[in-house]
Design a protein around this motif. Sequence first.
Motif, short mmCIF file in Angstrom:
data_model
loop_
_atom_site.label_atom_id
_atom_site.label_comp_id
_atom_site.label_asym_id
_atom_site.label_seq_id
_atom_site.Cartn_x
_atom_site.Cartn_y
_atom_site.Cartn_z
N GLY A 63 0.79 -1.23 0.00
CA GLY A 63 0.00 0.00 0.00
C GLY A 63 0.82 1.28 0.00
N SER A 64 2.14 1.20 0.14
CA SER A 64 2.96 2.42 0.21
C SER A 64 2.86 3.20 -1.10
CB SER A 64 4.43 2.09 0.44
OG SER A 64 4.59 1.31 1.57
N GLU A 65 2.80 4.52 -0.99
CA GLU A 65 2.68 5.34 -2.18
C GLU A 65 4.05 5.59 -2.82
OE1 GLU A 65 -0.08 9.08 -2.83
OE2 GLU A 65 1.90 9.65 -2.12
N LEU A 66 4.10 5.33 -4.11
CA LEU A 66 5.35 5.50 -4.86
C LEU A 66 5.26 6.74 -5.73
CD1 LEU A 66 5.45 1.80 -5.95
CD2 LEU A 66 7.11 2.84 -4.38
N ARG A 67 6.37 7.48 -5.83
CA ARG A 67 6.41 8.67 -6.69
C ARG A 67 7.75 8.70 -7.40
NH1 ARG A 67 4.47 14.23 -4.21
NH2 ARG A 67 4.29 14.52 -6.45
N LEU A 68 7.80 9.49 -8.45
CA LEU A 68 9.09 9.73 -9.09
C LEU A 68 9.97 10.48 -8.10
CD1 LEU A 68 7.99 11.01 -12.63
CD2 LEU A 68 8.99 8.78 -12.08
N SER A 69 11.25 10.15 -8.09
CA SER A 69 12.17 10.79 -7.16
C SER A 69 12.53 12.20 -7.62
CB SER A 69 13.45 9.98 -7.05
OG SER A 69 14.40 10.70 -6.30
N GLN A 70 12.58 13.13 -6.67
CA GLN A 70 13.04 14.49 -7.00
C GLN A 70 14.54 14.62 -6.87
OE1 GLN A 70 10.18 16.79 -4.44
NE2 GLN A 70 10.00 17.98 -6.33
N ASP A 71 15.17 13.57 -6.35
CA ASP A 71 16.63 13.60 -6.19
C ASP A 71 17.32 12.70 -7.19
OD1 ASP A 71 16.20 15.19 -3.89
OD2 ASP A 71 15.75 13.37 -2.74
N GLY A 72 16.55 12.11 -8.06
CA GLY A 72 17.11 11.18 -9.05
C GLY A 72 17.75 11.90 -10.22
N PRO A 73 17.93 11.20 -11.33
CA PRO A 73 18.55 11.80 -12.50
C PRO A 73 17.74 13.00 -12.99
CG PRO A 73 17.48 9.73 -13.08
CD PRO A 73 17.49 9.81 -11.58
N ALA A 74 18.44 14.00 -13.51
CA ALA A 74 17.78 15.24 -13.92
C ALA A 74 18.05 15.51 -15.39
CB ALA A 74 18.31 16.40 -13.07
N GLY A 75 17.32 16.48 -15.93
CA GLY A 75 17.53 16.91 -17.31
C GLY A 75 18.16 18.29 -17.32
N LEU A 76 19.23 18.42 -18.10
CA LEU A 76 19.91 19.72 -18.22
C LEU A 76 19.59 20.27 -19.61
CD1 LEU A 76 22.01 21.84 -17.23
CD2 LEU A 76 23.81 20.30 -18.03
N GLY A 77 19.08 21.49 -19.65
CA GLY A 77 18.73 22.11 -20.93
C GLY A 77 19.55 23.36 -21.16
N GLY A 78 19.89 23.61 -22.41
CA GLY A 78 20.58 24.84 -22.78
C GLY A 78 19.87 25.47 -23.96
N GLU A 79 19.91 26.78 -24.07
CA GLU A 79 19.25 27.46 -25.17
C GLU A 79 20.15 28.55 -25.74
OE1 GLU A 79 15.68 29.58 -24.13
OE2 GLU A 79 14.97 29.60 -26.20
N ILE A 80 20.30 28.51 -27.06
CA ILE A 80 21.02 29.58 -27.74
C ILE A 80 19.96 30.42 -28.46
CG2 ILE A 80 22.70 30.16 -29.53
CD1 ILE A 80 23.99 27.41 -29.05
N GLY A 81 19.81 31.66 -28.03
CA GLY A 81 18.90 32.58 -28.71
C GLY A 81 19.72 33.60 -29.47
N VAL A 82 19.06 34.35 -30.32
CA VAL A 82 19.77 35.39 -31.05
C VAL A 82 20.18 36.51 -30.09
CG1 VAL A 82 19.58 37.08 -32.90
CG2 VAL A 82 18.65 34.79 -33.20
#
Length: 389
Positions: A63-82
């Motif tokens: 019955g324990s509630e499972l969630r995605l971890s907030q300390d697990g692997p992350a996504g790094l994004g970069g943006e080049i704008g004009v």
Amino acid sequence: MRWANLALVLGEIAAGPCSRAAVAASTGLTRAAVSSLVEELLAAGLLTEAGRSAPNGRVGRPGSELRLSQDGPAGLGGEIGVEHLAACVVDLRGEVRSWHRREVGNRGRSPAAVLADLAELLRLAAEEAGLHPAGLALAVPGLVRSAEGMIEGAANLGWAEVPVATELRLALRAAGAPELAALPVEVGNEANLGGLAEFWLAGRPDDFCHLSAEAGIGSAIVIGGQLLRGARGFAGELGHLTVWPDGPRCACGARGCLEQYAGETAVLRAAGLTGVGGDWVALLAERAAGGDREVLAALAGAGTALGIAAAGAVNLLDPQAVVLGGGYAELGEWLLPTMRAELAARVTARPWDDSWLSVSPLGRRGPLLGAAVGVVRRIIADPGAYAGG
Ligand SMILES: [Zn+2]
């Protein structure tokens, strides 16, 4: 089979916190199989047991509630704008954990100089979030060959044939971030990533068109829940749809493209603001809100051109929604009336309904969010690859 079941279980939990028993019920897997798969996902740091709904409160009860971890692997994004650079980190739940943006004129700068600045922002964003990025994705204003990490051409930057993934890795090493340089790098077109962010984060239907003002005019077309890429990955160049065949000459060589009526330069010219620097979207919004007649007329004209082009797309693709994103999101109030009028007049297959046209809640944050969230979505879709089987 095991990899597919890991993805099945993780996908179920990603859709909303739930118990092992609920996962078993909705996936059709046995409780024993679910428990073993959950243990594997917990060990890989992808899940946490958020609450304890079992009466005895012990970890690992059905019955324990499972969630995605907030300390697990992350996504790094970069943006080049004009006119800017940006970097962000999102956690596995898609929540933004750090966001850095710098206004900098990149037009005509060398890729090496721009990527050195971006590497510094990426390093800062990763440091501040304190998570472990599992991948890096880059949003760029140009035509890209994603698989090769190449920018084929970015006219607004003055770049052609730039191996941007390779050069970014070099810049990250030089910026003292070898752990980031070792990450897999994905390169995507900013308009496509903005459209995907809209699909993933703003609850858009499976078929919609996303029109955005960025460096030029970007668009993303999502059909059946998939981004329409075209034979070579260049689909969605709505900015070069012809609005008037004898119109002004466009940078692409043709005449009368949408960009010549609703692009940055065209709207500023029509508004009598040629040559102003800085944030053109904010400037137009401020003047329009103040009742500047020339600006209001310029935006109404841009809305008419956007409506003509969008009507073509709607007649061709029959989407469930048309979304104005990027910089257009901040100008929606002044673009929508004339845009709606053109759609109403030109959409033929069914009577146009104004509720199909709306403004993006993500606005100019879309492309960078799409890049970073794409990284974590790939982990959720294929956790076996991340956890090493
Ligand atoms: Zn053109």
